[in-house]
Write a protein that holds these residues in place. Structure first.
Motif, mmCIF file in Angstrom:
data_model
loop_
_atom_site.group_PDB
_atom_site.id
_atom_site.type_symbol
_atom_site.label_atom_id
_atom_site.label_comp_id
_atom_site.label_asym_id
_atom_site.label_seq_id
_atom_site.Cartn_x
_atom_site.Cartn_y
_atom_site.Cartn_z
ATOM 1 N N ALA A 87 0.797 -1.250 0.000
ATOM 2 C CA ALA A 87 0.000 0.000 0.000
ATOM 3 C C ALA A 87 0.823 1.290 0.000
ATOM 4 O O ALA A 87 0.334 2.332 0.422
ATOM 5 N N TYR A 88 2.046 1.214 -0.540
ATOM 6 C CA TYR A 88 2.821 2.460 -0.573
ATOM 7 C C TYR A 88 2.273 3.465 -1.588
ATOM 8 O O TYR A 88 2.400 4.666 -1.387
ATOM 9 N N VAL A 89 1.633 2.983 -2.657
ATOM 10 C CA VAL A 89 1.042 3.937 -3.612
ATOM 11 C C VAL A 89 -0.069 4.720 -2.899
ATOM 12 O O VAL A 89 -0.150 5.951 -3.007
ATOM 13 N N ILE A 147 -7.336 -2.270 -1.735
ATOM 14 C CA ILE A 147 -7.902 -3.626 -1.699
ATOM 15 C C ILE A 147 -6.834 -4.580 -2.200
ATOM 16 O O ILE A 147 -6.110 -4.265 -3.152
ATOM 17 N N ASP A 148 -6.719 -5.713 -1.532
ATOM 18 C CA ASP A 148 -5.731 -6.704 -1.954
ATOM 19 C C ASP A 148 -6.238 -8.102 -1.647
ATOM 20 O O ASP A 148 -6.952 -8.333 -0.670
ATOM 21 N N ASN A 149 -5.815 -9.019 -2.504
ATOM 22 C CA ASN A 149 -6.226 -10.421 -2.440
ATOM 23 C C ASN A 149 -5.448 -11.209 -1.383
ATOM 24 O O ASN A 149 -5.814 -12.322 -1.054
ATOM 25 N N LYS A 176 -1.742 -11.580 3.896
ATOM 26 C CA LYS A 176 -0.368 -11.375 4.397
ATOM 27 C C LYS A 176 0.191 -10.036 3.922
ATOM 28 O O LYS A 176 0.853 -9.322 4.684
ATOM 29 N N GLN A 177 -0.044 -9.699 2.678
ATOM 30 C CA GLN A 177 0.410 -8.395 2.170
ATOM 31 C C GLN A 177 -0.268 -7.270 2.968
ATOM 32 O O GLN A 177 0.358 -6.271 3.318
ATOM 33 N N LEU A 178 -1.544 -7.467 3.279
ATOM 34 C CA LEU A 178 -2.271 -6.442 4.039
ATOM 35 C C LEU A 178 -1.764 -6.329 5.467
ATOM 36 O O LEU A 178 -1.772 -5.239 6.046
ATOM 37 N N GLY A 233 -9.775 -8.568 -0.465
ATOM 38 C CA GLY A 233 -10.748 -8.956 -1.484
ATOM 39 C C GLY A 233 -10.137 -9.001 -2.867
ATOM 40 O O GLY A 233 -8.945 -8.739 -3.058
ATOM 41 N N ASN A 234 -11.010 -9.322 -3.814
ATOM 42 C CA ASN A 234 -10.615 -9.516 -5.207
ATOM 43 C C ASN A 234 -10.995 -8.271 -6.015
ATOM 44 O O ASN A 234 -12.165 -7.878 -6.023
ATOM 45 N N ALA A 235 -10.032 -7.688 -6.703
ATOM 46 C CA ALA A 235 -10.288 -6.462 -7.468
ATOM 47 C C ALA A 235 -11.261 -6.682 -8.629
ATOM 48 O O ALA A 235 -11.735 -5.720 -9.234
ATOM 49 N N GLU A 236 -11.552 -7.939 -8.921
ATOM 50 C CA GLU A 236 -12.516 -8.216 -9.997
ATOM 51 C C GLU A 236 -13.958 -8.063 -9.508
ATOM 52 O O GLU A 236 -14.895 -8.113 -10.313
ATOM 53 N N SER A 285 -3.429 1.181 -10.135
ATOM 54 C CA SER A 285 -2.790 -0.098 -9.841
ATOM 55 C C SER A 285 -1.387 -0.098 -10.409
ATOM 56 O O SER A 285 -1.188 0.134 -11.599
ATOM 57 N N GLU A 286 -0.430 -0.376 -9.538
ATOM 58 C CA GLU A 286 0.947 -0.569 -9.993
ATOM 59 C C GLU A 286 1.284 -2.039 -9.769
ATOM 60 O O GLU A 286 1.474 -2.471 -8.628
ATOM 61 N N TYR A 287 1.283 -2.819 -10.827
ATOM 62 C CA TYR A 287 1.573 -4.253 -10.747
ATOM 63 C C TYR A 287 0.637 -4.991 -9.784
ATOM 64 O O TYR A 287 1.027 -6.006 -9.204
HETATM 65 C C1 LIG Z 1 3.502 -6.606 -6.733
HETATM 66 S S1 LIG Z 1 2.156 -6.379 -5.623
HETATM 67 C C2 LIG Z 1 1.534 -4.810 -6.106
HETATM 68 C C3 LIG Z 1 1.691 -3.803 -5.031
HETATM 69 C C4 LIG Z 1 2.801 -2.815 -5.175
HETATM 70 N N1 LIG Z 1 2.473 -1.728 -6.063
HETATM 71 C C5 LIG Z 1 4.103 -3.459 -5.588
HETATM 72 O O1 LIG Z 1 4.484 -3.346 -6.769
HETATM 73 O O2 LIG Z 1 4.732 -4.078 -4.726
HETATM 74 C C6 LIG Z 1 0.910 -7.405 -6.330
HETATM 75 C C7 LIG Z 1 -0.317 -7.495 -5.431
HETATM 76 O O3 LIG Z 1 -1.460 -7.801 -6.218
HETATM 77 C C8 LIG Z 1 -2.326 -8.538 -5.369
HETATM 78 N N2 LIG Z 1 -3.367 -9.204 -6.165
HETATM 79 C C9 LIG Z 1 -3.218 -10.266 -6.996
HETATM 80 N N3 LIG Z 1 -4.404 -10.596 -7.538
HETATM 81 C C10 LIG Z 1 -5.322 -9.737 -7.027
HETATM 82 C C11 LIG Z 1 -6.720 -9.585 -7.185
HETATM 83 N N4 LIG Z 1 -7.432 -10.379 -7.996
HETATM 84 N N5 LIG Z 1 -7.325 -8.603 -6.488
HETATM 85 C C12 LIG Z 1 -6.646 -7.789 -5.638
HETATM 86 N N6 LIG Z 1 -5.307 -7.901 -5.464
HETATM 87 C C13 LIG Z 1 -4.662 -8.848 -6.148
HETATM 88 C C14 LIG Z 1 -1.398 -9.483 -4.675
HETATM 89 O O4 LIG Z 1 -1.995 -10.058 -3.530
HETATM 90 C C15 LIG Z 1 -0.205 -8.584 -4.379
HETATM 91 O O5 LIG Z 1 -0.259 -8.030 -3.091
#
Ligand SMILES: C[S@@+](CC[C@H](N)C(=O)[O-])C[C@H]1O[C@@H](n2cnc3c(N)ncnc32)[C@H](O)[C@@H]1O
Length: 256
Positions: free
Chosen positions: A67-69, A83-85, A88-90, A109-112, A126-128
């Motif tokens: 969540a740095y962005v 929001i993140d899937n 652990k990342q959260l 949750g799921n971004a979809e 969204s960055e990656y």
């Molecule tokens: C590389 S990180 C992106 C965050 C940050 N900008 C970075 O580059 O480190 C990828 C993130 O996308 C999340 N992710 C993957 N599929 C997802 C989905 N369907 N919905 C929400 N988050 C998802 C993963 O759990 C992961 O924390």
């Protein structure tokens, strides 16, 4: 878990297992006041990805990871939600919120399929995150749904040429000048040594998807690192990324 799409369940397990590796890079990014984007850490002053006025804007970060962005946007006056899937990342994101004294909502949750009403946000970013890990045919229409008319979608992921030239494994080295995959039909990617699923579309398919989701393309920023730039990622070289776009940033706006 049982009712999650197969790729979302797999990516959840993958990112829960990987989360420990993203704590140190996450902290470095939380520490920076100026955003630095992607694998080359290109400063916002050069990349110019963000709207100039973020004050009071409702923002959602789709796949926020640590969540740095969102933190960068909050410091610029926006009201982010991440929001993140991956739980652990959260956990890491919440620890950084405490460490850096910044608070904003974080949802598992799921971004979809986002639990917000239509037209809730001025910016989705969204960055990656969802940008490469969620199915574009699901998350992009969903992002369009939760944007207000005139709201903006900005997302950053691997460049198309990069996806066609990068070897299957890190051991084989970084992307080369040889096309090893088909452009036509590019969509779902799986790597032999990773239990995860990524999605990358060709340019025509992406433009048609954005358009049919009610979004007008405003820009496609092809990031180019400075000469001599370095990256911690073994699959990319500065020599390659100086010649071809290693990262693409789409900017689109919801039709008013
Ligand atoms: C590389 S990180 C992106 C965050 C940050 N900008 C970075 O580059 O480190 C990828 C993130 O996308 C999340 N992710 C993957 N599929 C997802 C989905 N369907 N919905 C929400 N988050 C998802 C993963 O759990 C992961 O924390």
């Amino acid at each position: 878990m049982a009712d999650l799409p197969e790729h979302v369940a797999r990516n959840r397990a993958y990112w829960d297992a990987m989360a420990g590796d993203w704590v140190a890079p996450g902290r470095r990014n939380w520490q920076q006041d100026e955003p630095h984007w992607g694998v080359w850490q290109i400063p916002e002053s050069e990349a110019k990805l963000l709207p100039t006025d973020l004050a009071g804007k409702d923002v959602i970060e789709l796949g926020c990871g640590t969540a740095y962005v969102s933190a960068w946007l909050a410091r610029r006056g926006a009201r982010p939600v991440g929001i993140d899937n991956s739980a652990k990342q959260l956990e890491t994101a919440r620890a950084f919120q405490r460490e850096f004294g910044l608070d904003f909502p974080l949802l598992h949750g799921n971004a979809e399929n986002v639990p917000f009403p239509d037209a809730s946000f001025d910016l989705a970013i969204s960055e990656y995150g969802a940008a490469i890990w969620a199915d574009p045919y699901k998350w992009i229409p969903e992002a369009a749904r939760i944007l207000r008319p005139g709201g903006q979608l900005i997302f950053l992921g691997n460049g198309v040429l990069f996806m066609l030239t990068v070897p299957d494994t890190d051991a084989e080295g970084p992307a080369t000048d040889r096309l090893i995959r088909d452009y036509f039909g590019m969509y779902r990617f799986e790597w032999p040594e990773e239990d995860s699923v990524e999605f990358h579309l060709g340019y025509g398919d992406m433009i048609r998807l954005l358009h049919s989701s009610g979004l007008e393309v405003e820009d496609l920023v092809e990031l180019r690192p400075a000469e001599g730039a370095t990256t911690r990622f073994p699959y990319m070289s500065a020599e390659w990324a100086r010649r071809w776009p290693s990262e693409d940033v789409w900017k689109a706006r919801k039709r008013a």
